[in-house]
Design a protein around this motif. Structure first.
Motif, PDB file in Angstrom:
ATOM      1  N   PRO A   1       0.805  -1.230   0.000  1.00 34.86           N
ATOM      2  CA  PRO A   1       0.000   0.000   0.000  1.00 34.86           C
ATOM      3  C   PRO A   1       0.833   1.274   0.000  1.00 34.86           C
ATOM      4  O   PRO A   1       0.500   2.243  -0.688  1.00 34.86           O
ATOM      5  CB  PRO A   1      -0.824  -0.116   1.288  1.00 34.86           C
ATOM      6  CG  PRO A   1      -0.908  -1.588   1.548  1.00 34.86           C
ATOM      7  CD  PRO A   1       0.408  -2.143   1.084  1.00 34.86           C
ATOM      8  N   SER A   2       1.953   1.265   0.730  1.00 38.39           N
ATOM      9  CA  SER A   2       2.775   2.472   0.794  1.00 38.39           C
ATOM     10  C   SER A   2       3.460   2.734  -0.548  1.00 38.39           C
ATOM     11  O   SER A   2       3.539   3.883  -0.998  1.00 38.39           O
ATOM     12  CB  SER A   2       3.817   2.345   1.905  1.00 38.39           C
ATOM     13  OG  SER A   2       4.666   1.238   1.688  1.00 38.39           O
TER      14      SER A   2
ATOM     15  N   ARG B   1       0.812   4.061  -2.990  1.00 40.48           N
ATOM     16  CA  ARG B   1       0.501   5.473  -2.745  1.00 40.48           C
ATOM     17  C   ARG B   1       1.602   6.373  -3.304  1.00 40.48           C
ATOM     18  O   ARG B   1       1.326   7.392  -3.944  1.00 40.48           O
ATOM     19  CB  ARG B   1       0.312   5.730  -1.249  1.00 40.48           C
ATOM     20  CG  ARG B   1      -1.005   5.240  -0.685  1.00 40.48           C
ATOM     21  CD  ARG B   1      -1.260   5.820   0.700  1.00 40.48           C
ATOM     22  NE  ARG B   1      -0.224   5.433   1.654  1.00 40.48           N
ATOM     23  CZ  ARG B   1      -0.275   4.338   2.388  1.00 40.48           C
ATOM     24  NH1 ARG B   1      -1.312   3.513   2.281  1.00 40.48           N
ATOM     25  NH2 ARG B   1       0.696   4.050   3.242  1.00 40.48           N
ATOM     26  N   SER B   2       2.847   5.979  -3.056  1.00 37.51           N
ATOM     27  CA  SER B   2       3.975   6.780  -3.517  1.00 37.51           C
ATOM     28  C   SER B   2       4.027   6.843  -5.039  1.00 37.51           C
ATOM     29  O   SER B   2       4.182   7.924  -5.632  1.00 37.51           O
ATOM     30  CB  SER B   2       5.282   6.194  -2.970  1.00 37.51           C
ATOM     31  OG  SER B   2       6.398   6.868  -3.496  1.00 37.51           O
TER      32      SER B   2
ATOM     33  N   ASN C   1       1.557   6.195  -7.162  1.00 33.43           N
ATOM     34  CA  ASN C   1       0.370   6.902  -7.664  1.00 33.43           C
ATOM     35  C   ASN C   1       0.595   8.408  -7.660  1.00 33.43           C
ATOM     36  O   ASN C   1       0.262   9.106  -8.630  1.00 33.43           O
ATOM     37  CB  ASN C   1      -0.852   6.569  -6.811  1.00 33.43           C
ATOM     38  CG  ASN C   1      -1.468   5.221  -7.148  1.00 33.43           C
ATOM     39  OD1 ASN C   1      -1.125   4.616  -8.159  1.00 33.43           O
ATOM     40  ND2 ASN C   1      -2.368   4.749  -6.304  1.00 33.43           N
TER      41      ASN C   1
END
Length: 236
Positions: free
Chosen positions: A14-15, A18-19, A21
């Motif tokens: 997930p991290s 997010r980065s 994206n």
């Protein structure tokens, strides 16, 4: 280069998602066509954008790393990714070479210790991004390949690898690799009729510290100095 497909298949953390994206939406999405794909002919425009951006060097490096991963996912050859990095070389962050150097030393140790199976797997994974599926499905053969044949073909003076079992085959066609190495040839000549990896093998049993293909790929594209990662002359 389709970011949505790339993210869906490769970005499990997930991290990281997010980065990436945030980086893609802020810097690369603007180069999409009406099909939400970045065409390969936009690469010069992207490089020009990154070079003239007033963003910090670390941000520029992140953009180039993401772009390199998108290129590999789309089936663009590692050689072309290397050329991209060489073009960006004047702004390279030298600290990004550390992981590449560690993996290269690990692969060299496999060669020096005579662990040829591990060496061949890591060499092909790191230099040419051959997937576990390809390493388990490409049969080693003495046959003369035609343009449609897939496999690892032992030729008199080199090894020819042809594969269509990758995501970019529909757009870029057959993946073709040639390797000139006596030790490669000696090892693979003893494996005629077999594949480089067995069905019950796990790729992470052979990679440095159990690293995944994605982590090797990150090390490849993060090496912004851009030279061929593993020098052929060491392994003749």
């Amino acid at each position: 280069m389709n970011y949505v497909s790339f993210a869906d298949k490769n970005l499990k953390s997930p991290s990281t998602l997010r980065s990436y994206n945030a980086t893609y939406n802020a810097h690369l999405k603007q180069f999409e066509n009406d099909k939400s794909v970045i065409p390969a002919d936009k690469l010069p425009d992207i490089l020009d954008y990154v070079k003239h951006s007033n963003r910090r060097l670390s941000t520029k490096n992140t953009i180039i790393v993401l772009l390199g991963r998108l290129m590999i996912f789309a089936g663009i050859s590692p050689t072309d990714v290397t050329k991209l990095k060489q073009t960006f070389n004047n702004n390279a962050d030298e600290t990004t070479n550390e992981m590449k150097q560690k993996i290269e030393k690990y692969i060299e140790r496999q060669f020096r210790n005579g662990d040829m199976k591990s060496f061949v797997i890591n060499f092909l994974l790191f230099n040419y991004d051959l997937s576990e599926i390809e390493l388990k499905s490409l049969t080693i053969s003495n046959e003369i390949p035609n343009s449609r044949a897939t496999g690892v073909f032992m030729r008199p003076n080199y090894i020819s690898i042809q594969s269509k079992n990758y995501d970019g085959y529909g757009k870029y066609g057959m993946k073709k690799i040639r390797i000139f190495s006596k030790r490669f040839t000696e090892y693979l000549n003893g494996k005629i009729g077999e594949t480089i990896m067995d069905d019950n093998d796990l790729l992470t049993d052979y990679t440095m510290n159990g690293m995944s293909r994605d982590e090797y790929e990150d090390a490849f594209v993060s090496d912004l100095t851009g030279t061929r990662l593993i020098e052929y002359n060491k392994y003749r």
